[in-house]
Scaffold this motif. Structure first.
Motif, PDB file in Angstrom:
ATOM      1  N   ALA A 125       0.746  -1.310  -0.107  1.00  0.00           N
ATOM      2  CA  ALA A 125      -0.036  -0.014   0.159  1.00  0.00           C
ATOM      3  C   ALA A 125       0.879   1.220   0.146  1.00  0.00           C
ATOM      4  CB  ALA A 125      -0.834   0.032   1.131  1.00  0.00           C
ATOM      5  N   ASP A 126       2.245   1.275   0.488  1.00  0.00           N
ATOM      6  CA  ASP A 126       2.913   2.274   0.560  1.00  0.00           C
ATOM      7  C   ASP A 126       3.311   2.769  -0.727  1.00  0.00           C
ATOM      8  OD1 ASP A 126       2.909   2.150   3.317  1.00  0.00           O
ATOM      9  OD2 ASP A 126       4.724   1.168   3.661  1.00  0.00           O
ATOM     10  N   ASP A 127       3.128   2.108  -1.867  1.00  0.00           N
ATOM     11  CA  ASP A 127       3.580   2.181  -3.187  1.00  0.00           C
ATOM     12  C   ASP A 127       2.615   3.261  -3.905  1.00  0.00           C
ATOM     13  OD1 ASP A 127       5.847   0.875  -2.834  1.00  0.00           O
ATOM     14  OD2 ASP A 127       5.369  -0.878  -3.908  1.00  0.00           O
ATOM     15  N   VAL A 128       1.300   3.240  -3.247  1.00  0.00           N
ATOM     16  CA  VAL A 128       0.070   3.639  -3.996  1.00  0.00           C
ATOM     17  C   VAL A 128       0.519   5.248  -4.099  1.00  0.00           C
ATOM     18  CG1 VAL A 128      -2.149   4.449  -3.731  1.00  0.00           C
ATOM     19  CG2 VAL A 128      -1.431   2.267  -3.208  1.00  0.00           C
ATOM     20  N   ALA A 129       1.103   5.817  -3.119  1.00  0.00           N
ATOM     21  CA  ALA A 129       1.223   7.231  -3.156  1.00  0.00           C
ATOM     22  C   ALA A 129       2.135   7.556  -4.213  1.00  0.00           C
ATOM     23  CB  ALA A 129       1.827   7.969  -1.780  1.00  0.00           C
ATOM     24  N   GLY A 130       3.202   6.840  -4.332  1.00  0.00           N
ATOM     25  CA  GLY A 130       4.457   6.935  -5.518  1.00  0.00           C
ATOM     26  C   GLY A 130       3.682   6.976  -6.956  1.00  0.00           C
ATOM     27  N   ILE A 131       2.952   5.928  -7.090  1.00  0.00           N
ATOM     28  CA  ILE A 131       2.151   5.851  -8.399  1.00  0.00           C
ATOM     29  C   ILE A 131       1.156   7.078  -8.755  1.00  0.00           C
ATOM     30  CG2 ILE A 131       0.581   4.461 -10.000  1.00  0.00           C
ATOM     31  CD1 ILE A 131       1.530   1.924  -8.063  1.00  0.00           C
ATOM     32  N   ILE A 132       0.650   7.432  -7.602  1.00  0.00           N
ATOM     33  CA  ILE A 132      -0.343   8.623  -7.914  1.00  0.00           C
ATOM     34  C   ILE A 132       0.471  10.021  -8.289  1.00  0.00           C
ATOM     35  CG2 ILE A 132      -2.007  10.160  -6.613  1.00  0.00           C
ATOM     36  CD1 ILE A 132      -2.749   7.843  -5.163  1.00  0.00           C
ATOM     37  N   SER A 133       1.543  10.122  -7.549  1.00  0.00           N
ATOM     38  CA  SER A 133       2.283  11.396  -7.735  1.00  0.00           C
ATOM     39  C   SER A 133       3.223  11.390  -8.877  1.00  0.00           C
ATOM     40  CB  SER A 133       3.462  11.778  -6.585  1.00  0.00           C
ATOM     41  OG  SER A 133       4.082  10.554  -6.325  1.00  0.00           O
ATOM     42  N   SER A 134       3.263  10.188  -9.772  1.00  0.00           N
ATOM     43  CA  SER A 134       4.157   9.971 -10.847  1.00  0.00           C
ATOM     44  C   SER A 134       3.235  10.865 -11.883  1.00  0.00           C
ATOM     45  CB  SER A 134       4.083   8.466 -11.592  1.00  0.00           C
ATOM     46  OG  SER A 134       2.939   8.178 -11.807  1.00  0.00           O
ATOM     47  N   LYS A 135       4.224  11.154 -13.123  1.00  0.00           N
ATOM     48  CA  LYS A 135       3.718  11.986 -14.395  1.00  0.00           C
ATOM     49  C   LYS A 135       2.263  11.433 -14.608  1.00  0.00           C
ATOM     50  CE  LYS A 135       5.099  14.268 -18.615  1.00  0.00           C
ATOM     51  NZ  LYS A 135       6.198  14.101 -19.533  1.00  0.00           N
TER      52      LYS A 135
END
Length: 448
Positions: free
Chosen positions: A267-277
């Protein structure tokens, strides 16, 4: 062609089309275009102009949400269809049906319209167009949850298309069949239909949108089998395809990607995917909903989880795919929290557990009962006292399972020896009988 239209026609020329485009409002433009279509001329130039008039008229009627007029237009154009090539007829018919689909709340009208066009194409023996309208009708029936009628229609259509070997249409129909079987919870048939669609797609050039749809369905089926890592890769491929085409399905692919990350405990990876281009392009309620679920899961908080489900009901609970997986995730999270809370007790009030976990008492009692039946822990519910009694787990000596396994293996060896002995005894008896027969009948000269 309409009661609101003046009886006099306008010549089917580019000047008339320009006049419609320069009109003050949409109603006047529609009126002019109807009058252009009334021109009795059937010259090549007039037919080309009428085709353009139909395209513009369809656009205006769609913007004005005049779905019923679009349906009437399709009926009124039938004499015109006999004057133009069949391929152009198919393009116009499918364009008007697509236009009706863009108007909200026209699901029943679309089904009725497609059924009318199927009857007309049968009468006119326009097989190519009929098959595509029937495929569209099956998709609409599937969306409307009329599964029996959709399955009957697809079963006949798929046999017909396979005989004609129209692979592009076959891919669409196999995909529809896969979605239909998935909706009916028949996963083996859903996978078989998807495999058939992939096989047909490998033999031809498949447009990116269609390939994205295949990948999206593949991801959904893998996720259903709990293979979330493979599902994520398919959703990613579908997301890239739809994103490049600016297709609305891209947001669903992204949502399912985030769901897979949550389900595999990342679940911690979700923020990274959302904030990607790529992710920033699709910020909105759907992405916010998945972020809220990821935050709740990271904190192992049922309260936050339920808040997310309540705040984003349309994005989570009304999406059948997300809802199914989140229900499983919620149950797992609830079980983990309950086990953690009760491990310190041998006897505890259910009300106290409910207060600690911040859930209704009846909901907690029902879940504890289910966990006891599933042997998630040893215990019983004393409903008279409103308590949960937890039993001490009896430790099994390691030698016991090993002993049972040894006895089981010895039993297999004995059974094997018995079978061999039985075979040898049977052979011995057969030999004795053969010898006896030879001894009694020497004159026959029988040799073995």
């Amino acid at each position: 062609m309409s009661s609101s239209i003046e009886s006099s026609y306008l010549p089917a020329t580019t000047e008339s089309i320009a006049k419609a485009q320069e009109a003050k409002d949409a109603s006047e433009s529609i009126s002019i275009l109807y009058r252009v279509l009334q021109d009795p001329s059937s010259s090549a130039e007039a037919l080309r102009t009428k085709e353009l008039a139909i395209t513009n008229l369809t656009s205006y009627l769609t913007k004005e949400n005049r779905a019923e007029e679009l349906r009437n237009l399709l009926t009124q154009l039938r004499p015109f269809f006999s004057l133009i090539p069949k391929a152009k007829t198919a393009k116009i018919v499918r364009g008007i049906i697509d236009a009706v689909a863009k108007i909200p709340g026209t699901s029943d009208l679309q089904i009725s319209l497609c059924k009318e066009m199927v009857e007309w194409t049968r009468a006119e023996k326009r097989t190519f167009l009929r098959q595509r309208v029937e495929a569209r009708l099956a998709a609409l029936l599937l969306e409307n949850q009329e599964y029996t009628e959709a399955l009957t229609l697809l079963t006949g259509l798929i046999k017909e298309v396979r005989r004609l070997d129209d692979k592009l249409l076959l891919v669409d129909i196999d995909l529809l069949e896969s979605k239909l079987h998935f909706s009916l919870r028949n996963l083996p048939k859903a996978k078989a239909s998807l495999t058939a669609a992939r096989t047909a797609a490998n033999a031809i050039y498949v447009p990116p949108a269609q390939q994205g749809t295949i990948d999206l369905q593949s991801g959904i089926l893998h996720a259903e089998e709990k293979d979330y890592k493979t599902a994520y890769s398919y959703f990613f491929e579908a997301f890239e395809a739809f994103s490049a085409l600016e297709d609305p399905k891209a947001i669903f692919s992204l949502k399912y990607m985030l769901l897979c990350k949550i389900m595999v405990n990342q679940a911690d990876d979700v923020a990274g995917i959302i904030s990607s281009k790529a992710g920033l392009k699709y910020l909105g309620p759907d992405v916010d909903a998945m972020k809220a679920v990821a935050d709740a899961y990271s904190k192992r908080s049922l309260k936050y989880f339920e808040t997310a489900l309540r705040d984003y009901k349309s994005q989570l609970e009304e999406d059948p795919i997300v809802h199914r997986h989140l229900s499983s995730l919620y149950d797992t999270l609830l079980e983990q929290n309950l086990c953690r809370l009760i491990e310190a007790y041998s006897r505890v009030e259910i009300v106290h557990i409910a207060e600690m976990i911040e859930l209704p008492v009846d909901h907690v009692e029902k879940k504890l009962s289910q966990m006891i039946l599933d042997k998630k822990f040893a215990g019983t519910l004393d409903q008279g006292a409103g308590c949960l009694v937890i039993f001490e787990e009896t430790k099994t000596e390691e030698i016991f399972p090993a002993t049972l396994e040894t006895i089981s293996n010895v039993g297999k060896v004995v059974d094997s020896l018995y079978m061999r002995a039985s075979g040898l005894f049977a052979q011995q008896q057969s030999d004795i009988r053969s010898t006896t027969v030879l001894g009694l009948c020497p004159s026959f000269g029988i040799s073995i």
